[in-house]
Design an enzyme around this catalytic site. Sequence first.
Site, mmCIF file in Angstrom:
data_model
loop_
_atom_site.group_PDB
_atom_site.id
_atom_site.type_symbol
_atom_site.label_atom_id
_atom_site.label_comp_id
_atom_site.label_asym_id
_atom_site.label_seq_id
_atom_site.Cartn_x
_atom_site.Cartn_y
_atom_site.Cartn_z
ATOM 1 N N GLY A 57 37.027 45.064 44.032
ATOM 2 C CA GLY A 57 37.064 46.394 43.456
ATOM 3 C C GLY A 57 37.544 47.561 44.280
ATOM 4 O O GLY A 57 37.244 48.708 43.956
ATOM 5 N N GLY A 58 38.327 47.312 45.331
ATOM 6 C CA GLY A 58 38.837 48.434 46.123
ATOM 7 C C GLY A 58 39.568 49.471 45.286
ATOM 8 O O GLY A 58 39.380 50.673 45.470
ATOM 9 N N CYS B 77 42.495 42.642 37.316
ATOM 10 C CA CYS B 77 42.274 41.628 38.365
ATOM 11 C C CYS B 77 41.528 42.337 39.492
ATOM 12 O O CYS B 77 42.023 42.472 40.601
ATOM 13 C CB CYS B 77 43.599 41.058 38.870
ATOM 14 S SG CYS B 77 44.705 40.445 37.581
ATOM 15 N N ALA B 78 40.318 42.787 39.186
ATOM 16 C CA ALA B 78 39.636 43.760 40.040
ATOM 17 C C ALA B 78 39.191 43.198 41.383
ATOM 18 O O ALA B 78 39.111 43.926 42.366
ATOM 19 C CB ALA B 78 38.427 44.341 39.298
ATOM 20 N N CYS C 20 50.896 42.552 46.417
ATOM 21 C CA CYS C 20 51.054 42.803 47.862
ATOM 22 C C CYS C 20 52.064 41.794 48.415
ATOM 23 O O CYS C 20 51.846 41.187 49.458
ATOM 24 C CB CYS C 20 49.728 42.767 48.590
ATOM 25 S SG CYS C 20 48.768 41.276 48.323
#
Length: 404
Positions: free
Chosen positions: A236-237, A232-233, A354
């Site tokens: 892309g962090g 679940c990019a 998160c």
Amino acid sequence: MRLHRNLVYAVIDGLQLIFNENKYADKVVEQLLKRDKRWGARDRGFIAETTYDIVRWKRLYAEIAEVKEPFSRENLWRIFAVWAVLKGIRLPDWPQLEGTPARRIKGHFDELSKIRKYRESIPDWLDLLGEKELGEAVWTKELHALNQQASVIIRVNTLKTNKKALQAALKEEAIETLSIKGYPEALELKERANIFKTNAFSDGLFEVQDASSQLVASFLGAEPGMRIADACAGAGGKSLHLAAKMENKGQIIALDIYGNKLKELKRRARRNGAHNIETRPIDSTKVIKKLHNSMDRVLIDAPCSGLGVLKRNPDAKWKLQPEFIENIKKTQQDILNDYSKMVKPGGKMVYATCSVLPSENQDQVALFLNSENGKDFKLIKDKKVLASTSGFDGFYMALLEKVS
């Protein structure tokens, strides 16, 4: 502090868009700051911080102002007046602020501050849910922590530089940073600044990434030469951090259902000098099927309520609905079941969110391990990060190994 009319008008216009038209606070603030090129750093700081402050404390301020949604323009001014009085700012002689009852505002504030849902400015249902899942004492502390302004944390891009060199480069551009104990690649800005305008940023020497999020790449055990899927990019962090951990050796397949986010990842990867990332939009079930049983590591940074990042996205608590949380839990379980199939025997997977809610975190892992697809996995370890104990975002990560 002296209030300037054009800056306050900008704040009122922003609040109208956020509260009444359901726009995202970060996008609204971004647009507001482009209004007048003459505005300096202090003016821009006032607009951004005041807008976020009033968004964060919306329920408390509206209750004190005795106004209800949707807010008329007159009522937005009343809310602004509450903010100014509580900040100790002398109100100018403007018609919109005439007759502001400063003493009554302070009295209301003292009374409402005794009740958590007003003091911490949270919807009733969310306050009850948090208490039910975390317990009263933990939830009270966590809520308070999530209402503090987030620090600006950056991650050193070790593909291009190291911490000392980056600190020196930023210092040359008048930006002071501090190391954070226990976070080897993290630096915290001493004062807020527009770091995206620095040469260090355009040269790809760092990325903005919260300290809690920086724990994931090490937790996954990423090493040079591995084949890793970031399932679940998004933009892309974490893919970029994985590329640095892998020293550009091996392969990262960055997957997402949103192709536009992956385009942003490609841009960021070029700036970072990350050459081992391949992007693949998930536009059919075949994309995942082709990768079954082939990955050394799989990262599932699952969509979630985002309750752990309320410091940075205070408007999320007003946008969230109870049914969204129920639906996202189903999505999380579907993703775990589908994407876990990419892990090869002996490989490992991290499930991360998160969120601070156990129902999105350890409960989801337990449910997966008891499912048909989860029977081949075992839990190695998990980590619960609370904003109230870490000082950073609330986060959860679980490391699972495919045993057969």
